[in-house]
Design a protein around this motif. Structure first.
Motif, PDB file in Angstrom:
ATOM      1  N   ASP A   3      44.114  40.660  39.512  1.00 56.13           N
ATOM      2  CA  ASP A   3      44.029  41.115  40.895  1.00 56.13           C
ATOM      3  C   ASP A   3      45.292  41.884  41.277  1.00 56.13           C
ATOM      4  O   ASP A   3      46.403  41.407  41.053  1.00 56.13           O
ATOM      5  N   ARG A   4      45.096  43.055  41.834  1.00 54.44           N
ATOM      6  CA  ARG A   4      46.200  43.878  42.350  1.00 54.44           C
ATOM      7  C   ARG A   4      47.375  43.972  41.369  1.00 54.44           C
ATOM      8  O   ARG A   4      48.484  43.488  41.635  1.00 54.44           O
ATOM      9  N   TRP A  31      52.431  34.154  33.598  1.00 51.62           N
ATOM     10  CA  TRP A  31      51.446  33.115  33.892  1.00 51.62           C
ATOM     11  C   TRP A  31      50.638  33.458  35.140  1.00 51.62           C
ATOM     12  O   TRP A  31      49.426  33.317  35.178  1.00 51.62           O
ATOM     13  N   GLY A  32      51.353  33.904  36.186  1.00 49.51           N
ATOM     14  CA  GLY A  32      50.672  34.193  37.432  1.00 49.51           C
ATOM     15  C   GLY A  32      49.682  35.341  37.329  1.00 49.51           C
ATOM     16  O   GLY A  32      48.640  35.338  37.984  1.00 49.51           O
TER      17      GLY A  32
END
Length: 284
Positions: free
Chosen positions: A179-180, A279-280
């Motif tokens: 995402d983004r 990770w994020g």
């Protein structure tokens, strides 16, 4: 915004002008000890306009840095050789538990508790650097190429272990899509300054640095990594998150290796930041 910038200002000052601030040790002892009481100012600036100001918390933020400075001034006199004094570990434990157990977060409205973490970091930076004069910390925001080389090297060493173990334990899962993705560089900078840098100063610059004088290089690396892992016990859960503790402890070994390679927090902060951002973005 003014409070957040003021709370972050000492971090920037120590990161770029650390040697110059060491002159404070030549000032009268009473002035050295009382001076960090000004660290309570961001609390006033942030919360008085919001109607969230309480004198009890103000007194705490004014007195705590003074107590830290006073204790470390005692250490500076009793342990000039910097072999590691038990009072230094008392200060570390108090600051660490205050952050990890969120003792002071009730003082802040939702979304502003990060300023508390910065104020506690400021108290430690002033005490350990200006009063104690602790050597070998390696906090310098003027990053060198070798910081990037070492930091990214340790990230590459840790990543296969983290992915394999994290997926096997069911702790990590691949994102189906990112995402983004254009926000990833901003996420990296946010993580570097507000998560990785404070934790690396505390765990590597202070804790591993001091334990190394008592336990040696290998034992201090492992003990610090274990404590770093345990500090994540309450993340993402109300109970003991043993998967997070295990992966964080292993990560702590590589963060510690990055720091001790040239005793520079910049290197370990780069490893730490890249792990968290990776990770994020790709895992959850």
């Amino acid at each position: 915004m003014a409070a957040a910038l003021l709370a972050f200002a000492p971090v920037v000052a120590f990161g770029f002008c650390g040697p110059g601030l060491e002159r404070i040790r030549a000032w009268p002892r009473a002035v050295q000890i009382v001076l960090p009481g000004v660290l309570a100012i961001p609390y006033v600036l942030a919360l008085r306009p919001l109607g969230w100001f309480y004198w009890e918390w103000f007194r705490l933020y004014a007195v705590l840095p003074v107590i830290v400075a006073w204790l470390l001034s005692i250490v500076a006199k009793r342990d000039p050789e910097q072999r590691g004094h038990w009072l230094e570990f008392v200060v570390l434990i108090a600051l660490g538990l205050a952050v990890d157990l969120r003792w002071f977060e009730p003082a802040w409205p939702r979304g502003l508790a990060f300023i508390n973490k910065l104020l506690l970091l400021d108290a430690g930076l002033y005490g350990f650097h200006c009063v104690r004069g602790l050597g070998g910390v390696g906090f310098d925001l003027r990053l060198k190429w070798n910081d990037w080389n070492i930091g990214l090297r340790e990230w590459l060493f840790y990543t296969p272990i983290a992915i394999a173990l994290g997926l096997a334990l069911g702790f990590l899962h691949w994102h189906r899509h990112i995402d983004r993705p254009w926000l990833i560089p901003l996420a990296w900078l946010f993580t570097f300054f507000l998560i990785a840098l404070p934790e690396e100063i505390y765990f590597r610059g202070w804790m591993q640095n001091l334990l190394e004088r008592k336990l040696g290089r290998t034992a201090s690396l492992l003990v610090t990594a274990a404590i770093f892992g345990l500090s994540h016990f309450n993340k993402r859960t109300a109970l003991f998150n043993w998967r997070y503790v295990l992966l964080a402890a292993i990560a702590g070994i590589f963060y510690g290796r990055a720091w001790r390679a040239e005793r520079r927090i910049g290197a370990s902060a780069i490893t730490h930041t890249t792990v968290d951002t990776f990770w994020g973005a790709l895992l959850r």
